[in-house]
Structures are given as structure tokens and as C-alpha cells.
Design a protein around this motif. Structure first.
Motif, mmCIF file in Angstrom:
data_model
loop_
_atom_site.group_PDB
_atom_site.id
_atom_site.type_symbol
_atom_site.label_atom_id
_atom_site.label_comp_id
_atom_site.label_asym_id
_atom_site.label_seq_id
_atom_site.Cartn_x
_atom_site.Cartn_y
_atom_site.Cartn_z
ATOM 1 N N LEU A 98 0.852 -1.186 0.000
ATOM 2 C CA LEU A 98 0.000 0.000 0.000
ATOM 3 C C LEU A 98 0.888 1.237 0.000
ATOM 4 C CD1 LEU A 98 -2.710 1.418 0.166
ATOM 5 C CD2 LEU A 98 -2.704 1.036 2.645
ATOM 6 N N LEU A 99 0.850 1.966 -1.104
ATOM 7 C CA LEU A 99 1.657 3.163 -1.279
ATOM 8 C C LEU A 99 0.773 4.401 -1.249
ATOM 9 C CD1 LEU A 99 3.758 1.875 -4.324
ATOM 10 C CD2 LEU A 99 4.413 1.798 -1.898
ATOM 11 N N GLY A 100 1.412 5.555 -1.182
ATOM 12 C CA GLY A 100 0.680 6.812 -1.231
ATOM 13 C C GLY A 100 1.562 7.935 -0.730
ATOM 14 N N PRO A 101 1.260 9.164 -1.146
ATOM 15 C CA PRO A 101 2.062 10.300 -0.681
ATOM 16 C C PRO A 101 1.789 10.611 0.777
ATOM 17 C CG PRO A 101 0.172 11.083 -1.912
ATOM 18 C CD PRO A 101 0.162 9.583 -2.026
ATOM 19 N N THR A 102 2.612 11.439 1.353
ATOM 20 C CA THR A 102 2.425 11.851 2.734
ATOM 21 C C THR A 102 1.053 12.493 2.911
ATOM 22 O OG1 THR A 102 3.459 13.097 4.539
ATOM 23 C CG2 THR A 102 3.496 14.135 2.375
ATOM 24 N N ALA A 103 0.427 12.239 4.061
ATOM 25 C CA ALA A 103 -0.880 12.792 4.440
ATOM 26 C C ALA A 103 -2.034 12.223 3.632
ATOM 27 C CB ALA A 103 -0.885 14.326 4.328
ATOM 28 N N SER A 104 -1.842 11.062 3.001
ATOM 29 C CA SER A 104 -2.915 10.474 2.188
ATOM 30 C C SER A 104 -3.774 9.478 2.970
ATOM 31 C CB SER A 104 -2.338 9.784 0.954
ATOM 32 O OG SER A 104 -1.461 8.721 1.312
#
Length: 309
Positions: free
Chosen positions: A4-10
Motif C-alpha cells: 500500500l503506497l501513497g504520498p504523505t498525508a494520504s
């Protein structure tokens, strides 16, 4: 495995915890800074998030080395594989790798291994005085698996170039640095509209500065004996707050510089994730604006389809 990936604060951790709760799974962190003990506010390390509906989800690769250490991918990959093997031995079918450090995630997905590279004084000397932008450009010339996402200090960039240069020379000499088998994984990625992502980052930064004791955390790290230059090495919150405590930035300058740096960091994260698709990975996107339960349902649908392939 589920990645599970994603940018900061996502909202990665919140979704990973719900997914682990549903599947009876455990979480492996792919965050290059949450490995450090005592660096909590600045890294967004809210361990209370790992408790959901009265159940604490086991997590790994968080708080494993003291602050002040220069931890690297070589050490992290070894720690990952030890934890991953132990999880699988407990009969858990879908360990969840969750984080925003794209290089770390891609390294284990590919089975890529960076060696423990000794310092190269000659190369370091040649790189001294170059701007951070020039150092990033130099690093990317070594190929796509050399990450510039987390590099916002010249020290970290020079170390990354040192490793990349070593690997390139070894490769040309016929040496192979692939130690681990690739791990088959469903890859999920949380996305947010740019303005929503920026708004969340700004709101979270204000909260950490005004209520979260971010400045106090950095001061305590310095008081514990960690050299300011070592905190600056970690970049982002630790770099700019340290500069503020040294009298180099006012409070307003701290906020403005750090806000800009985190926005740039999040943009680089998304650039890395999209680059993974060009490098042959399939990413399944989840709308970060959806309610958590809808995100969870979507993740489970992706998992069911992936398992049927």
C-alpha cells in the motif's frame, strides 16, 4: 503480499490498519524515517493508529534503531526479510507493506539489494560544494532505482551517489547485487487531488507545530546528544526545525520553508509511484477522498481479483 503506497498525508496507515484487521494480517513499514526511535512527531509516527476496534495490529520496522543513526536500504532490507519470513511462518497469507518511501518498497518487490558500501573520500570530495539540485541530477543519471525522493540535504544526496557509483562500477565489472527473490504483491496506491493533498499537508504541519510539540521533540533530540548536523541529515521537519533552533530561521520562515519542502516531497513521491508503472509494475489506485470503509471495500475487491489471476 499487499503493498500500500501513497504520498504523505494520504491516509495510508489508516487504510492499512483496517485492511490488516479484516484479513488478520500484520503491517511492515516502508518509511525510511519511522525506523528511528524518538523521531515521532516529525515522521507522523502515531502508534495509536495501529489499534482499531479494540485490536492492536502488529507492526514491524518502526522504532528499530536509535535517532542519530544513519540507517540505509542495505540494513532495512535485511530487517524487512527477517520480519517478512517470521510473519509468513506464522501462517499469515497477506502481510501488508505500507509506506511512502518508494525505493524501499520497489527494492523488496524486485528483489533488489544494495550492498553495504564503504565511504569513498575521493568521490565525496569531488561532490562537495555542488547544489542539491545538481546532486539530485547526478544521482538520477545512475538509473531509475536510485531514489531522489527523500533527499533534501546534500549529505544524504552525496551518500546516495556514493552507493549508486559503487553499484555501477561493480555491475560493469560483472558483479551481481541481487540477493533476494522478488516478492509477488498486489500494489495499491492512494491518490488525492493536488489541492486536497496540499491542504492536508499544510493543516497537518500547523497542527504539529502548534499542538504536536514538533519543535520540542527536535530540541529533546539535540539535548540527548545528537549533533544538529545529524538531524539536518534526516531532512524535512528535522532539518528545518533544527535550523530554527540554531537561530538560522524565524518561526515564520520555518513554517514557509518546511511547508514548501513537504509539498515538493509529496510531488516527488507521486512521480516515483508513476515511474514504477513505467518500470513494469501494475498499481491499483484508490481515491483518498472516499470514506475509509469504501476504500477498504475497494482494496478487498482488488485483492479478490488479483488472487483469481
Amino acid at each position: 503480499m499487499i503493498t500500500l503506497l501513497g504520498p504523505t498525508a494520504s491516509g495510508k496507515t489508516a487504510l492499512a490498519v483496517r485492511l490488516a484487521h479484516r484479513l488478520g494480517s500484520e503491517i511492515l513499514s516502508a518509511d525510511s524515517r519511522q525506523v528511528y526511535r524518538g523521531m515521532d512527531v516529525g515522521t507522523g509516527k502515531d502508534l495509536s493508529e495501529y489499534t482499531y476496534e479494540g485490536t492492536t495490529i502488529p507492526y514491524h520496522l518502526i522504532n528499530i534503531v536509535p535517532a542519530g543513526t544513519k540507517y540505509n536500504l542495505f540494513a532495512w532490507q535485511h530487517a524487512f526479510h527477517e520480519a517478512y519470513a517470521a510473519i509468513r511462518e506464522r501462517g499469515i497469507q497477506h502481510p501488508i507493506l505500507c509506506g511512502g518511501t518508494g525505493l524501499y518498497a520497489e527494492a523488496v518487490l524486485r528483489g533488489y539489494h544494495l550492498p553495504d558500501v564503504a565511504p569513498n573520500p575521493v568521490l565525496r570530495e569531488s561532490l562537495q560544494g555542488l547544489s542539491l539540485a545538481s546532486l539530485r541530477e547526478r544521482l538520477t543519471s545512475y538509473g531509475p532505482l536510485h531514489n531522489d525522493t527523500d533527499l533534501d540535504s546534500p549529505q544524504r544526496a552525496i551518500r546516495a551517489i556514493e552507493i549508486a557509483d559503487y553499484i555501477q562500477r561493480e555491475h560493469l565489472a560483472g558483479a551481481d547485487h541481487t540477493e533476494y527473490e522478488p516478492i509477488e504483491s498486489l500494489i495499491l496506491c492512494i491518490t488525492l487531488p493536488r489541492e486536497e493533498r496540499r491542504a492536508r499537508i499544510t493543516a497537518r504541519l500547523r497542527q504539529r507545530l502548534d499542538e504536536g510539540d514538533l519543535i520540542g521533540e527536535v530540541q529533546r533530540l539535540i539535548d540527548s546528544g545528537i549533533a544538529p548536523e545529524d538531524l539536518i541529515y534526516y531532512g524535512l521537519e528535522y532539518k528545518f526545525v533544527t535550523q530554527h533552533l540554531l537561530g538560522e530561521l524565524t518561526r515564520d520562515e520555518l513554517f514557509t520553508a518546511l511547508e514548501t519542502a513537504i509539498h515538493q516531497f509529496a510531488k516527488r513521491q507521486m512521480t516515483w509511484f508513476r515511474g514504477m508503472e513505467r518500470r513494469g509494475f501494475t498499481l491499483h489506485y484508490i481515491d483518498g477522498l472516499l470514506p475509509r470503509e469504501e476504500q477498504l471495500s475497494q482494496a478487498l475487491e482488488y485483492l479478490e481479483a488479483w488472487e483469481q489471476k
